[in-house]
Design a protein around this motif. Structure first.
Motif, PDB file in Angstrom:
ATOM      1  N   UNK A  50       0.825  -1.211   0.000  1.00  0.00           N
ATOM      2  CA  UNK A  50       0.000   0.000   0.000  1.00  0.00           C
ATOM      3  C   UNK A  50       0.859   1.262   0.000  1.00  0.00           C
ATOM      4  N   UNK A  51       2.154   1.101   0.217  1.00  0.00           N
ATOM      5  CA  UNK A  51       3.044   2.258   0.294  1.00  0.00           C
ATOM      6  C   UNK A  51       3.595   2.653  -1.058  1.00  0.00           C
ATOM      7  N   UNK A  52       4.155   3.850  -1.097  1.00  0.00           N
ATOM      8  CA  UNK A  52       4.786   4.347  -2.310  1.00  0.00           C
ATOM      9  C   UNK A  52       6.240   3.883  -2.356  1.00  0.00           C
ATOM     10  N   UNK A  53       6.706   3.379  -3.500  1.00  0.00           N
ATOM     11  CA  UNK A  53       8.127   3.052  -3.602  1.00  0.00           C
ATOM     12  C   UNK A  53       8.956   4.328  -3.543  1.00  0.00           C
ATOM     13  N   UNK A  79       9.957  -5.935   3.538  1.00  0.00           N
ATOM     14  CA  UNK A  79       8.881  -6.396   4.404  1.00  0.00           C
ATOM     15  C   UNK A  79       8.140  -7.566   3.771  1.00  0.00           C
ATOM     16  N   UNK A  80       8.562  -7.966   2.572  1.00  0.00           N
ATOM     17  CA  UNK A  80       7.960  -9.112   1.921  1.00  0.00           C
ATOM     18  C   UNK A  80       6.710  -8.801   1.132  1.00  0.00           C
ATOM     19  N   UNK A  81       6.385  -7.521   0.931  1.00  0.00           N
ATOM     20  CA  UNK A  81       5.226  -7.136   0.135  1.00  0.00           C
ATOM     21  C   UNK A  81       5.652  -6.858  -1.301  1.00  0.00           C
ATOM     22  N   UNK A  82       4.737  -7.103  -2.238  1.00  0.00           N
ATOM     23  CA  UNK A  82       5.036  -6.885  -3.647  1.00  0.00           C
ATOM     24  C   UNK A  82       4.896  -5.405  -3.980  1.00  0.00           C
ATOM     25  N   UNK A  83       6.018  -4.772  -4.327  1.00  0.00           N
ATOM     26  CA  UNK A  83       5.985  -3.388  -4.806  1.00  0.00           C
ATOM     27  C   UNK A  83       5.518  -3.316  -6.251  1.00  0.00           C
ATOM     28  N   UNK A  84       5.668  -4.446  -6.965  1.00  0.00           N
ATOM     29  CA  UNK A  84       5.261  -4.441  -8.355  1.00  0.00           C
ATOM     30  C   UNK A  84       5.379  -5.814  -8.979  1.00  0.00           C
ATOM     31  N   UNK A  85       4.986  -5.877 -10.249  1.00  0.00           N
ATOM     32  CA  UNK A  85       5.059  -7.098 -11.052  1.00  0.00           C
ATOM     33  C   UNK A  85       6.130  -6.874 -12.109  1.00  0.00           C
ATOM     34  N   UNK A  86       7.162  -7.709 -12.087  1.00  0.00           N
ATOM     35  CA  UNK A  86       8.276  -7.530 -13.018  1.00  0.00           C
ATOM     36  C   UNK A  86       7.751  -7.549 -14.452  1.00  0.00           C
ATOM     37  N   UNK A  87       8.147  -6.552 -15.207  1.00  0.00           N
ATOM     38  CA  UNK A  87       7.683  -6.382 -16.585  1.00  0.00           C
ATOM     39  C   UNK A  87       8.734  -6.846 -17.590  1.00  0.00           C
ATOM     40  N   UNK A  88       9.949  -6.329 -17.440  1.00  0.00           N
ATOM     41  CA  UNK A  88      10.997  -6.662 -18.402  1.00  0.00           C
ATOM     42  C   UNK A  88      12.318  -6.113 -17.919  1.00  0.00           C
TER      43      UNK A  88
END
Length: 371
Positions: free
Chosen positions: A151-154, A216-225
């Motif tokens: 939920x946080x901003x990178x 913290x083990x949360x997904x900041x994003x989904x790897x694109x390329x």
């Protein structure tokens, strides 16, 4: 779809930045002693440095152990032969997220979990505009706990870990930093993918669709390329948090559509259009039958400045619903993350030197013909 929360407490997590700060402070204190203490001080700082590295490495291992069982190998078949290979990760009891370009045109894919179990999965929703797809699995292995989107901003400089299957090598981890935020990624649709994360964590073919996680083990994003030379990209959790639940529930996601082409306002363009400062985006063109048609005015001429052709006339967009629009990236991000089709928005523009506010109602993006 309610995305599950990671149950593990991370209140004691120690980032490398905090540890190195502590180490530097301690070394500074040691260094204030007499010259005779220099050797002892160096030994103390070396021991502290080793302890810092050990604690950081231990945290990487902890995050890996917490998250890796959620990561899957995605195997896509076409014409009875493997057609694609990528990564994905569990986000709920029955759902796995991956890239649209990994799933491709498939309706069914095969997933391999960390414990070597295989499952079939249905592609229940995909969105080419965000390059995200959701897979439904009837029987997710018990070992695979779901990951949560952050939920946080990178933040630039934040440590991240890329988990996935580069080159088909399962359950791999690579480490790096958030190198940049609010990047625009190219898309075959002609619309860019906004609010993306840039990282120097090594990513390779096969990593696509896997998670980029924080400490913290949360997904900041989904790897694109990966673009090579230590540049990789991930679709942000902020965009995924809007798109993924809709794909799971409805099979599709509707993006807000304004219907303009814009160019950034640089110094030359500001000079040619008598603008106070080089800021905002100039409406270069308005698509027919778009929400902006008849509301926003496009450029209507070209002026030569220092032998450079510069567009003149037209509206300069400077804010939407009070959110400043300094550049193209912010325009795309605001439309993608703050608005939905059917919303009526107030757009502040500079028109013939004067500030004005116009209203229009956003629509869903039209269908596009992919190459």
């Amino acid at each position: 779809m309610a995305l599950l929360e990671v149950a593990h407490s991370v209140s004691s997590a120690i980032t490398r930045r905090r540890l190195l700060g502590a180490a530097i402070g301690s070394v500074a204190v040691v260094g204030t002693g007499s010259g005779a203490d220099d050797g002892h001080g160096r030994r103390r700082s070396e021991r502290l440095g080793r302890a810092v590295r050990a604690q950081v490495d231990e945290r990487y291992t902890e995050v890996y152990d917490e998250a890796i069982d959620a990561v899957v190998l995605v195997n896509v078949f076409g014409d009875e032969i493997p057609a694609g290979l990528g990564s994905g990760f569990v986000v709920d009891d029955d759902y796995v997220v991956t890239n649209d370009h990994v799933a491709g045109e498939a309706s069914e894919v095969e997933l391999q979990f960390r414990d070597e179990q295989w499952r079939s999965a249905s592609v229940v929703g995909s969105d080419v505009h965000s390059d995200l797809a959701v897979l439904e699995v009837d029987d997710v292995p018990e070992v695979a706990s779901a990951l949560s989107f952050s939920d946080g901003e990178p933040t630039v400089g934040q440590e991240v870990l890329a988990l996935g299957n580069p080159l088909g090598l399962d359950a791999s981890i690579s480490q790096g930093l958030v190198s940049g935020i609010d990047r625009s990624l190219p898309s075959p649709t002609g619309f860019s993918i906004p609010a993306a994360i840039q990282t120097d964590a090594p990513v390779n073919p096969g990593n696509s669709g896997g998670p980029l996680v924080d400490l913290e083990g949360d997904a900041l994003g989904v790897v694109f390329a990966g673009a090579g030379q230590t540049i990789g990209f991930a679709i942000s959790a902020a965009l995924a948090n809007r798109v993924v639940p809709a794909l799971a529930e409805d099979g599709e996601y509707e993006h807000a559509y304004l219907g303009v082409s814009v160019v950034p306002v640089g110094p030359l363009l500001a000079e040619a259009n008598d603008l106070e400062e080089p800021r905002g985006v100039l409406v270069a063109d308005v698509s027919s039958d778009a929400p902006a048609e008849g509301v926003l005015e496009p450029t209507d001429g070209v002026e030569s400045i220092d032998s450079d052709p510069v567009p003149v006339g037209g509206d300069v967009i400077i804010a939407i619903d009070g959110q400043e629009i300094p550049n193209q990236e912010q325009l795309s991000s605001t439309l993608a993350l703050e608005t939905s089709p059917g919303d009526t928005v107030e757009i502040e523009v500079v028109r013939t030197g004067e500030r004005e506010t116009v209203e229009l109602t956003l629509e869903p993006r039209p269908d596009v013909d992919l190459p």
